[in-house]
Design a protein around this motif. Sequence first.
Motif, PDB file in Angstrom:
ATOM      1  N   GLU A 158     -26.920 -11.418 -70.319  1.00  0.00           N
ATOM      2  CA  GLU A 158     -27.594 -12.601 -70.844  1.00  0.00           C
ATOM      3  C   GLU A 158     -27.404 -13.830 -69.954  1.00  0.00           C
ATOM      4  N   ILE A 159     -26.526 -13.714 -68.953  1.00  0.00           N
ATOM      5  CA  ILE A 159     -26.296 -14.864 -68.076  1.00  0.00           C
ATOM      6  C   ILE A 159     -26.455 -14.524 -66.600  1.00  0.00           C
ATOM      7  N   GLN A 160     -26.603 -13.268 -66.244  1.00  0.00           N
ATOM      8  CA  GLN A 160     -26.692 -12.892 -64.835  1.00  0.00           C
ATOM      9  C   GLN A 160     -28.093 -13.067 -64.272  1.00  0.00           C
ATOM     10  N   ASP A 161     -28.170 -13.503 -63.017  1.00  0.00           N
ATOM     11  CA  ASP A 161     -29.440 -13.586 -62.311  1.00  0.00           C
ATOM     12  C   ASP A 161     -29.790 -12.239 -61.685  1.00  0.00           C
ATOM     13  N   SER A 162     -28.784 -11.398 -61.501  1.00  0.00           N
ATOM     14  CA  SER A 162     -29.018 -10.088 -60.902  1.00  0.00           C
ATOM     15  C   SER A 162     -27.981  -9.138 -61.464  1.00  0.00           C
ATOM     16  N   GLY A 163     -28.032  -7.903 -61.013  1.00  0.00           N
ATOM     17  CA  GLY A 163     -27.062  -6.930 -61.486  1.00  0.00           C
ATOM     18  C   GLY A 163     -25.713  -7.069 -60.830  1.00  0.00           C
ATOM     19  N   LEU A 164     -25.576  -8.000 -59.895  1.00  0.00           N
ATOM     20  CA  LEU A 164     -24.326  -8.165 -59.176  1.00  0.00           C
ATOM     21  C   LEU A 164     -23.405  -9.127 -59.908  1.00  0.00           C
ATOM     22  N   ILE A 165     -22.110  -8.908 -59.757  1.00  0.00           N
ATOM     23  CA  ILE A 165     -21.151  -9.847 -60.318  1.00  0.00           C
ATOM     24  C   ILE A 165     -21.244 -11.135 -59.515  1.00  0.00           C
ATOM     25  N   ASP A 166     -21.452 -12.274 -60.204  1.00  0.00           N
ATOM     26  CA  ASP A 166     -21.616 -13.541 -59.516  1.00  0.00           C
ATOM     27  C   ASP A 166     -20.613 -14.559 -60.030  1.00  0.00           C
ATOM     28  N   LYS A 167     -20.770 -15.798 -59.586  1.00  0.00           N
ATOM     29  CA  LYS A 167     -19.796 -16.832 -59.908  1.00  0.00           C
ATOM     30  C   LYS A 167     -19.711 -17.098 -61.410  1.00  0.00           C
ATOM     31  N   SER A 168     -20.835 -17.007 -62.114  1.00  0.00           N
ATOM     32  CA  SER A 168     -20.799 -17.252 -63.551  1.00  0.00           C
ATOM     33  C   SER A 168     -19.972 -16.201 -64.264  1.00  0.00           C
ATOM     34  N   MET A 169     -20.006 -14.970 -63.765  1.00  0.00           N
ATOM     35  CA  MET A 169     -19.211 -13.898 -64.355  1.00  0.00           C
ATOM     36  C   MET A 169     -17.720 -14.214 -64.269  1.00  0.00           C
ATOM     37  N   TYR A 170     -17.264 -14.586 -63.081  1.00  0.00           N
ATOM     38  CA  TYR A 170     -15.855 -14.909 -62.906  1.00  0.00           C
ATOM     39  C   TYR A 170     -15.456 -16.105 -63.758  1.00  0.00           C
ATOM     40  N   ALA A 171     -16.312 -17.122 -63.797  1.00  0.00           N
ATOM     41  CA  ALA A 171     -15.998 -18.320 -64.582  1.00  0.00           C
ATOM     42  C   ALA A 171     -15.837 -17.982 -66.052  1.00  0.00           C
ATOM     43  N   LEU A 172     -16.715 -17.140 -66.580  1.00  0.00           N
ATOM     44  CA  LEU A 172     -16.646 -16.797 -67.990  1.00  0.00           C
ATOM     45  C   LEU A 172     -15.471 -15.879 -68.296  1.00  0.00           C
ATOM     46  N   LEU A 173     -15.122 -14.999 -67.365  1.00  0.00           N
ATOM     47  CA  LEU A 173     -13.943 -14.155 -67.569  1.00  0.00           C
ATOM     48  C   LEU A 173     -12.678 -15.004 -67.658  1.00  0.00           C
ATOM     49  N   MET A 174     -12.644 -16.125 -66.949  1.00  0.00           N
ATOM     50  CA  MET A 174     -11.480 -17.013 -67.005  1.00  0.00           C
ATOM     51  C   MET A 174     -11.537 -17.946 -68.209  1.00  0.00           C
ATOM     52  N   HIS A 175     -12.740 -18.406 -68.543  1.00  0.00           N
ATOM     53  CA  HIS A 175     -12.891 -19.474 -69.524  1.00  0.00           C
ATOM     54  C   HIS A 175     -12.968 -18.990 -70.969  1.00  0.00           C
ATOM     55  N   ALA A 176     -13.531 -17.823 -71.217  1.00  0.00           N
ATOM     56  CA  ALA A 176     -13.844 -17.383 -72.575  1.00  0.00           C
ATOM     57  C   ALA A 176     -12.593 -17.333 -73.458  1.00  0.00           C
ATOM     58  N   ASP A 177     -12.741 -17.802 -74.696  1.00  0.00           N
ATOM     59  CA  ASP A 177     -11.637 -17.753 -75.661  1.00  0.00           C
ATOM     60  C   ASP A 177     -11.304 -16.308 -76.028  1.00  0.00           C
ATOM     61  N   LEU A 178     -12.309 -15.437 -75.955  1.00  0.00           N
ATOM     62  CA  LEU A 178     -12.128 -14.024 -76.285  1.00  0.00           C
ATOM     63  C   LEU A 178     -13.021 -13.193 -75.380  1.00  0.00           C
ATOM     64  N   VAL A 179     -12.517 -12.044 -74.945  1.00  0.00           N
ATOM     65  CA  VAL A 179     -13.339 -11.064 -74.232  1.00  0.00           C
ATOM     66  C   VAL A 179     -13.265  -9.745 -74.988  1.00  0.00           C
ATOM     67  N   VAL A 180     -14.432  -9.166 -75.250  1.00  0.00           N
ATOM     68  CA  VAL A 180     -14.511  -7.812 -75.801  1.00  0.00           C
ATOM     69  C   VAL A 180     -15.033  -6.915 -74.688  1.00  0.00           C
ATOM     70  N   ALA A 181     -14.262  -5.897 -74.339  1.00  0.00           N
ATOM     71  CA  ALA A 181     -14.632  -4.997 -73.238  1.00  0.00           C
ATOM     72  C   ALA A 181     -14.857  -3.599 -73.787  1.00  0.00           C
ATOM     73  N   ASP A 182     -16.100  -3.126 -73.712  1.00  0.00           N
ATOM     74  CA  ASP A 182     -16.418  -1.758 -74.112  1.00  0.00           C
ATOM     75  C   ASP A 182     -16.386  -0.882 -72.859  1.00  0.00           C
ATOM     76  N   ILE A 183     -15.396   0.008 -72.794  1.00  0.00           N
ATOM     77  CA  ILE A 183     -15.240   0.856 -71.611  1.00  0.00           C
ATOM     78  C   ILE A 183     -15.795   2.261 -71.823  1.00  0.00           C
ATOM     79  N   SER A 184     -16.642   2.406 -72.855  1.00  0.00           N
ATOM     80  CA  SER A 184     -17.282   3.702 -73.095  1.00  0.00           C
ATOM     81  C   SER A 184     -18.054   4.144 -71.860  1.00  0.00           C
ATOM     82  N   THR A 185     -18.031   5.431 -71.599  1.00  0.00           N
ATOM     83  CA  THR A 185     -18.657   6.095 -70.442  1.00  0.00           C
ATOM     84  C   THR A 185     -17.951   5.717 -69.148  1.00  0.00           C
ATOM     85  N   TYR A 186     -16.815   5.043 -69.255  1.00  0.00           N
ATOM     86  CA  TYR A 186     -16.024   4.671 -68.075  1.00  0.00           C
ATOM     87  C   TYR A 186     -16.900   3.944 -67.048  1.00  0.00           C
TER      88      TYR A 186
END
Length: 411
Positions: free
Chosen positions: A52-80
Motif C-alpha cells: 500500500e506504500i511501495q512504488d515498486s516491488g523493491l524494498i525502498d526507503k519508505s519500507m525501512y522508515a516504517l519498519l523503524m517507526h511503526a508502533d507495531l509490526v505484524v509479520a506473516d511468514i507463511s510460505t517462507y
Amino acid sequence: MTKRKKLCFVIMGFGKKTDLSTGKTLDLDKTYKNIIRPAVEKSGLTCVRADEIQDSGLIDKSMYALLMHADLVVADISTYNPNAIYELGVRHAVRPFSTIIIKEQEGTIPFDINHNRIFHYSHLGDDIGVDEAERCKESLVDMIGSLLKNSTVDSPLYDYIQDIEPPKLTKKEYQRIIGDLSDREDSIFAISERATHCMEDSNFSEAAKLWQKAEDLVPNESYFTQQHALARYKSKVPTEISALTDALQIIEKLDPDNETNDPETLGLTGAIYKRLWQATSDRECLRRAMDYYSKGFQIRRDYYNGENYAICLNIAASIEEDPEEKVFYKIAAKKARYEIIDTLAYLLDEGESTQSVNKWPYATLASCYFGLGDEENGNVFEKIFLSLTSVEWESETYFESKKKLSELLKV
C-alpha cells in the motif's frame, strides 16, 4: 482531545503464494483482509501493508522508515516468503519489542526464529473459514493489546544481547520520507501522516487541507472527519468564528445530535461550541457544549469529555445570578472531577509506565486536582504530562485551560 492513532505495519507476501515444503498454495490477501487488518483496526491502530506504500516491488526507503517507526509490526511468514523474512530481520534489528509473527499452521519454521512465539492460523488455500477467521481475529486483538501495554522484548537480538541500543530515526528524517511519499495522491497513509506532522507543527491550515483530502478518499472513516474538524477550528482562518462555523459543519457529518455515541465526536462538537461561547458569549453555545460533553462522559466515562464538562459547569456557575443555581453548578463540577479521578485510578493502581500510555489522562488528572484545590497532586500529574509531550500546541492548550480554570475558581 482526539488521539493520534498508533501505526501497525504489516509485512507479508501478496496474492497467491506456494509453500514449497507442503506444496500448498495460499491466497495471502485473504489472510490480510479476513484476519490481520480487521484485528489491527479493531485494536484502534492504523493498518498499512507494504504494497500500500511501495512504488515498486523493491524494498525502498519508505519500507525501512516504517519498519523503524511503526508502533507495531505484524509479520506473516507463511510460505517462507523471502521478502517477509528479510523485513522481519530488519525489524528485529531496530526494535526490541512490538513485533508479532504469524504463520499458517502447516509447513516448516525457519531455524533462526523457531524459538519465537508464533501465532498460527489455518488456511484453506483459496480462503479462510468464517469461524477460523473470527477466532484468529479475536485472539490477535488480545495479543495486540497485551503486547502494546507490556512492551515485552520479542526480538532475539535484544533478548540475547542486552547492552545495545536500538538505532534512532529522527522526526525530521521520517517526515522527509513520508513527505516524499505523500506526493502520491493515492497514498492515504502518507497523506494522513503528513497531516499529523502539520498538526504537531501547529500548521493547522495545511493540516485541514490534507485531512480533507484523506476524508474525500475514505469518506466513511470517522477519524479523518474528526481530524479535519479539529484542524479547521484550530486554524482560526480567516477568522476564529468562521473557522469554528466550518468545523461545526464538518463534524455534523457524523451526526452528533442523534446517531453517534462516539466520545471523540461528542467531545469535538462540545469543544467547538465551547469556543463559540468564548468568542460570542452566546449562552446557547455554552448550554450545547455542556450537553455534548455530558453525553460523552455519561456514555463511556470518557475523561476528556468529563473534564470539559466540569469546566463548563464552572463557567455556568461564574455567570449564574441565582445563588442556588450557582451552588448547584459548583457541586456538579466537583462531583464530576471526583468521578474522573476514580475512572483514571488505573494509572496508579497498575503502576503503568508513562512511556507506554496516552499523555492526556495525566493532563486531565492535573486539571481535576487543581479544580478540587489539591495543588500537590495537580503538580505531580502536570509534570508527568509535560514530560510526555513535545508538541507546542498541546502544552499551550493545557496551560490555556489551566489559566481559565484558575480564574473561574476565584468567582
